[in-house]
Design a protein around this motif. Structure first.
Motif, PDB file in Angstrom:
ATOM      1  N   ALA A  90       0.878  -1.179   0.000  1.00  0.00           N
ATOM      2  CA  ALA A  90       0.000   0.000   0.000  1.00  0.00           C
ATOM      3  C   ALA A  90       0.905   1.216   0.000  1.00  0.00           C
ATOM      4  O   ALA A  90       1.964   1.214   0.645  1.00  0.00           O
ATOM      5  CB  ALA A  90      -0.882   0.007   1.244  1.00  0.00           C
ATOM      6  N   LEU A  91       0.518   2.249  -0.725  1.00  0.00           N
ATOM      7  CA  LEU A  91       1.353   3.455  -0.732  1.00  0.00           C
ATOM      8  C   LEU A  91       0.531   4.699  -1.009  1.00  0.00           C
ATOM      9  O   LEU A  91      -0.598   4.623  -1.498  1.00  0.00           O
ATOM     10  CB  LEU A  91       2.491   3.314  -1.754  1.00  0.00           C
ATOM     11  N   LYS A  92       1.152   5.803  -0.636  1.00  0.00           N
ATOM     12  CA  LYS A  92       0.514   7.109  -0.912  1.00  0.00           C
ATOM     13  C   LYS A  92       1.349   7.814  -1.978  1.00  0.00           C
ATOM     14  O   LYS A  92       2.557   7.997  -1.802  1.00  0.00           O
ATOM     15  CB  LYS A  92       0.483   7.945   0.366  1.00  0.00           C
ATOM     16  N   PRO A 136      -2.130  -5.624   6.370  1.00  0.00           N
ATOM     17  CA  PRO A 136      -1.450  -5.284   7.621  1.00  0.00           C
ATOM     18  C   PRO A 136      -2.025  -4.010   8.260  1.00  0.00           C
ATOM     19  O   PRO A 136      -2.456  -3.090   7.550  1.00  0.00           O
ATOM     20  CB  PRO A 136       0.005  -5.070   7.188  1.00  0.00           C
ATOM     21  N   GLY A 137      -1.984  -3.975   9.590  1.00  0.00           N
ATOM     22  CA  GLY A 137      -2.497  -2.807  10.325  1.00  0.00           C
ATOM     23  C   GLY A 137      -1.790  -1.527   9.928  1.00  0.00           C
ATOM     24  O   GLY A 137      -2.392  -0.442   9.957  1.00  0.00           O
ATOM     25  N   ASP A 138      -0.524  -1.604   9.542  1.00  0.00           N
ATOM     26  CA  ASP A 138       0.216  -0.389   9.192  1.00  0.00           C
ATOM     27  C   ASP A 138      -0.390   0.323   7.976  1.00  0.00           C
ATOM     28  O   ASP A 138      -0.216   1.526   7.811  1.00  0.00           O
ATOM     29  CB  ASP A 138       1.687  -0.716   8.901  1.00  0.00           C
ATOM     30  N   ALA A 139      -1.081  -0.449   7.139  1.00  0.00           N
ATOM     31  CA  ALA A 139      -1.718   0.192   5.976  1.00  0.00           C
ATOM     32  C   ALA A 139      -2.879   1.069   6.446  1.00  0.00           C
ATOM     33  O   ALA A 139      -3.146   2.130   5.855  1.00  0.00           O
ATOM     34  CB  ALA A 139      -2.212  -0.871   4.999  1.00  0.00           C
ATOM     35  N   ASP A 140      -3.552   0.639   7.516  1.00  0.00           N
ATOM     36  CA  ASP A 140      -4.624   1.474   8.066  1.00  0.00           C
ATOM     37  C   ASP A 140      -4.030   2.736   8.681  1.00  0.00           C
ATOM     38  O   ASP A 140      -4.579   3.831   8.575  1.00  0.00           O
ATOM     39  CB  ASP A 140      -5.423   0.696   9.125  1.00  0.00           C
ATOM     40  N   LEU A 141      -2.868   2.551   9.335  1.00  0.00           N
ATOM     41  CA  LEU A 141      -2.200   3.707   9.951  1.00  0.00           C
ATOM     42  C   LEU A 141      -1.802   4.753   8.899  1.00  0.00           C
ATOM     43  O   LEU A 141      -1.891   5.960   9.139  1.00  0.00           O
ATOM     44  CB  LEU A 141      -0.932   3.255  10.670  1.00  0.00           C
ATOM     45  N   LEU A 142      -1.378   4.247   7.735  1.00  0.00           N
ATOM     46  CA  LEU A 142      -0.988   5.145   6.639  1.00  0.00           C
ATOM     47  C   LEU A 142      -2.116   6.127   6.351  1.00  0.00           C
ATOM     48  O   LEU A 142      -1.892   7.311   6.098  1.00  0.00           O
ATOM     49  CB  LEU A 142      -0.681   4.294   5.402  1.00  0.00           C
ATOM     50  N   MET A 143      -3.330   5.626   6.396  1.00  0.00           N
ATOM     51  CA  MET A 143      -4.516   6.459   6.150  1.00  0.00           C
ATOM     52  C   MET A 143      -4.851   7.295   7.379  1.00  0.00           C
ATOM     53  O   MET A 143      -5.119   8.487   7.288  1.00  0.00           O
ATOM     54  CB  MET A 143      -5.719   5.557   5.861  1.00  0.00           C
ATOM     55  N   ARG A 144      -4.840   6.621   8.544  1.00  0.00           N
ATOM     56  CA  ARG A 144      -5.296   7.305   9.763  1.00  0.00           C
ATOM     57  C   ARG A 144      -4.423   8.507  10.095  1.00  0.00           C
ATOM     58  O   ARG A 144      -4.902   9.512  10.591  1.00  0.00           O
ATOM     59  CB  ARG A 144      -5.342   6.322  10.940  1.00  0.00           C
ATOM     60  N   ARG A 177      -7.849   9.869   7.424  1.00  0.00           N
ATOM     61  CA  ARG A 177      -8.715   9.218   6.431  1.00  0.00           C
ATOM     62  C   ARG A 177      -8.785   7.731   6.729  1.00  0.00           C
ATOM     63  O   ARG A 177      -8.040   7.214   7.555  1.00  0.00           O
ATOM     64  CB  ARG A 177      -8.158   9.429   5.017  1.00  0.00           C
ATOM     65  N   GLU A 178      -9.669   7.031   6.027  1.00  0.00           N
ATOM     66  CA  GLU A 178      -9.659   5.577   6.160  1.00  0.00           C
ATOM     67  C   GLU A 178      -9.975   4.893   4.841  1.00  0.00           C
ATOM     68  O   GLU A 178     -10.608   5.490   3.968  1.00  0.00           O
ATOM     69  CB  GLU A 178     -10.592   5.100   7.270  1.00  0.00           C
ATOM     70  N   TRP A 179      -9.489   3.649   4.749  1.00  0.00           N
ATOM     71  CA  TRP A 179      -9.764   2.871   3.533  1.00  0.00           C
ATOM     72  C   TRP A 179     -11.250   2.545   3.466  1.00  0.00           C
ATOM     73  O   TRP A 179     -11.871   2.285   4.503  1.00  0.00           O
ATOM     74  CB  TRP A 179      -8.999   1.536   3.555  1.00  0.00           C
ATOM     75  N   ARG A 180     -11.795   2.542   2.298  1.00  0.00           N
ATOM     76  CA  ARG A 180     -13.130   1.985   2.113  1.00  0.00           C
ATOM     77  C   ARG A 180     -13.006   0.473   2.273  1.00  0.00           C
ATOM     78  O   ARG A 180     -11.935  -0.095   2.052  1.00  0.00           O
ATOM     79  CB  ARG A 180     -13.657   2.285   0.702  1.00  0.00           C
TER      80      ARG A 180
END
Ligand code: NAP
Length: 491
Positions: free
Chosen positions: A317-319, A472-480, A484-487
């Protein structure tokens, strides 16, 4: 609404690797379905070629079996299979040897009978050069010859350049069709129709109105059957560099002056070149763990590839940021992974909140969002905010305006052709719009290479995630971290 089928010119198509998995599962079934749809004239010649010694009769038996297995419900009856098989033959040849090439030449028809000649390189990339050289040396190519090459197109910028140089030594760029089957999907092309065929979206399609964009390509399958390849590739090379990058381009590009191969590809290339390098803390890599559930156990990635120390990612996952006038300030979040909770390829365009809520804080925050479903259940949903029906004041809810393509096009329209059907017909018609140009592929590798090199130099190890989860939880953190959050990853 009945879909129109416009017959293509008669062609000779040689499938190098005609006995392989891709030929059996995708290429031959796609040709058969187009035959059933009435798009082929009945004057085609389809020639399988590989090293295995087979007669044409034996090959036809293999093809018939593959079609029964893989042509699906769209296949037709009434003698269609027999008629199709009559057009199929086989030549045993070695891409790296000289045996069989004259026999192949004998099977090809003069240009007056088959104006179009296609050579489909459904073999390992290491054979592209030897094949291209022999196709020319044995005089098999004419002015209307096209070659089709499969992914992976290189594993980094240097190898992609090498491949491009090799192919360019034998064919013009206008004859080379680099397949990314994602580009053949109905909804992916609809992306362009929705954006550039309507007045509604384009004025809002920029950083002033779009908060961020999410692109998700989630798979439930693991890497079974592709262990060796995948262990050397990983999610970044296998999916991000090509499929997700292409989706990003189509979502972000400027309107081309016309729907013409080079005009479209020029605009896509500008997007890739405008991508900023990704900061290391804006990328999350993951690797799936074993699923211990006795009902549905599943081995871990490392167990499957038989390498307890593997650092290959099965998830990334990336931004990303695109530095141009349209998109400065609007992040693009991209993620893809294997063994996730659902199979789903979706683009979510998240619009900004209204600048001021006249309904007060109690009405809550509501923003429009456009969801483009690529698979399964192709379609588009626009969420719109309305008043919740009933008494009790002004409460707002988001409701979907849903357009499912299967429904919208009705049963008479039939199922849309699958990606390979459309792409192979485009090759025959000589339309390169949905194929990657050499410079596009190189630009995508130029953006990807430093990210992969960074992991290597830092000794980065992917984060574990549970098989069957959302990653992985870190992908949620990337958004948080960005508020923001993933759909959800929904089918
Ligand atoms: P595969 O099942 O291993 O088939 C390879 C084919 O190449 C066989 O027909 C093989 O037949 C032939 N071959 C190998 N060496 C040859 C040589 N020296 N001369 C002539 N023919 C030769 O591979 P595949 O899965 O079909 O994949 C083909 C290509 O498509 C690969 O580049 C792969 O990365 C790409 N691709 C595959 C898929 C997929 O779903 N399978 C998806 C995307 C991309 P003989 O052994 O009889 O020669």
């Amino acid at each position: 609404m009945v879909s129109r089928v416009i017959p293509v010119d008669p062609f000779d198509l040689v499938i190098f690797g005609g006995t392989g998995d891709l030929a059996q599962r995708k290429i031959l079934p796609a040709l058969f379905r187009r035959h059933c749809a009435g798009q082929l004239t009945g004057a085609e010649r389809i020639i399988g070629a590989a090293r295995t010694e087979l007669s044409s009769t034996e090959y036809r038996t293999i093809v018939a079996e593959a079609l029964r297995k893989h042509a699906g419900s769209k296949a037709c009856g009434g003698g269609a299979l027999e008629a199709f098989l009559e057009q199929v033959s086989y030549v045993a040849l070695d891409a790296k040897g000289e045996v069989g090439w004259t026999a192949l030449s004998d099977q090809l028809r003069p240009v007056e009978q088959a104006p179009v000649r296609v050579f489909y390189f459904s073999v390992a990339p290491g054979l592209f050069g030897p094949l291209a050289e022999r196709v020319q040396r044995y005089g098999l190519a004419n002015a209307d010859t096209r070659i089709v090459v499969e992914k992976p197109f290189g594993r980094d910028l240097a190898s992609a350049r090498d491949l491009n140089r090799t192919l360019a030594g034998h064919f013009d760029e206008g004859q080379i069709y680099r397949i990314d089957h994602y580009l053949g999907k109905e909804t992916v092309q609809n992306l362009m129709a929705v954006r550039f065929g309507n007045m509604l979206f384009e004025p809002l399609w920029n950083s002033q109105y779009v908060d961020h964009i999410q692109i998700t390509v989630a798979e439930t399958v693991g890497v079974e059957g592709r262990e060796e390849y995948y262990e050397r590739a990983g999610a970044m090379r296998d999916m991000m560099q090509n499929h997700l990058m292409q989706l990003l381009c189509l979502i972000a590009m400027e309107p081309p002056a016309k729907f013409d191969p080079d005009a479209v590809r020029d605009e896509k290339l500008k997007v890739i070149r405008a991508l900023d390098p990704v900061e290391p803390h804006h990328i999350v890599r993951g690797q799936y763990q074993a699923r211990l559930d006795p009902e549905a156990p599943h081995p871990s990635y490392r167990g499957l590839v038989n390498n307890p120390r593997s650092t290959t990612e099965s998830y990334v996952a990336l931004k990303a940021h695109i530095s141009n006038w349209r998109w400065a300030g609007t992040p693009f979040y991209l993620r893809t992974g294997k063994r996730l909770v659902n199979r789903s390829s979706v683009i979510n365009v998240m619009f900004k909140d209204a600048p001021h809520s006249i309904f007060g804080a109690e009405a809550g925050r509501h923003a429009n969002h456009l969801k483009i479903r690529l698979q399964p259940n192709e379609g588009i949903t626009l969420s719109v905010t309305i008043k919740e029906p009933g008494q009790g004041g002004m409460r707002l809810v988001d409701v979907p305006l849903d357009m499912s393509f299967a429904e919208a096009l009705g049963p008479e329209g039939g199922d849309p052709p699958d990606a390979y059907e459309r792409l192979i017909m485009d090759v025959v018609r000589g339309n390169q719009t949905l194929f990657m140009r050499g410079d596009e592929v190189e630009a995508a590798w130029a953006w990807t290479d430093p990210l992969i090199a960074g992991w290597k130099s830092r000794g980065d190890v992917p984060k574990p995630y549970e098989s069957g989860s959302t990653g992985p939880g870190d992908a949620d953190l990337l958004m948080r971290r960005d508020g923001r959050e993933w759909r959800g990853i929904n089918p």
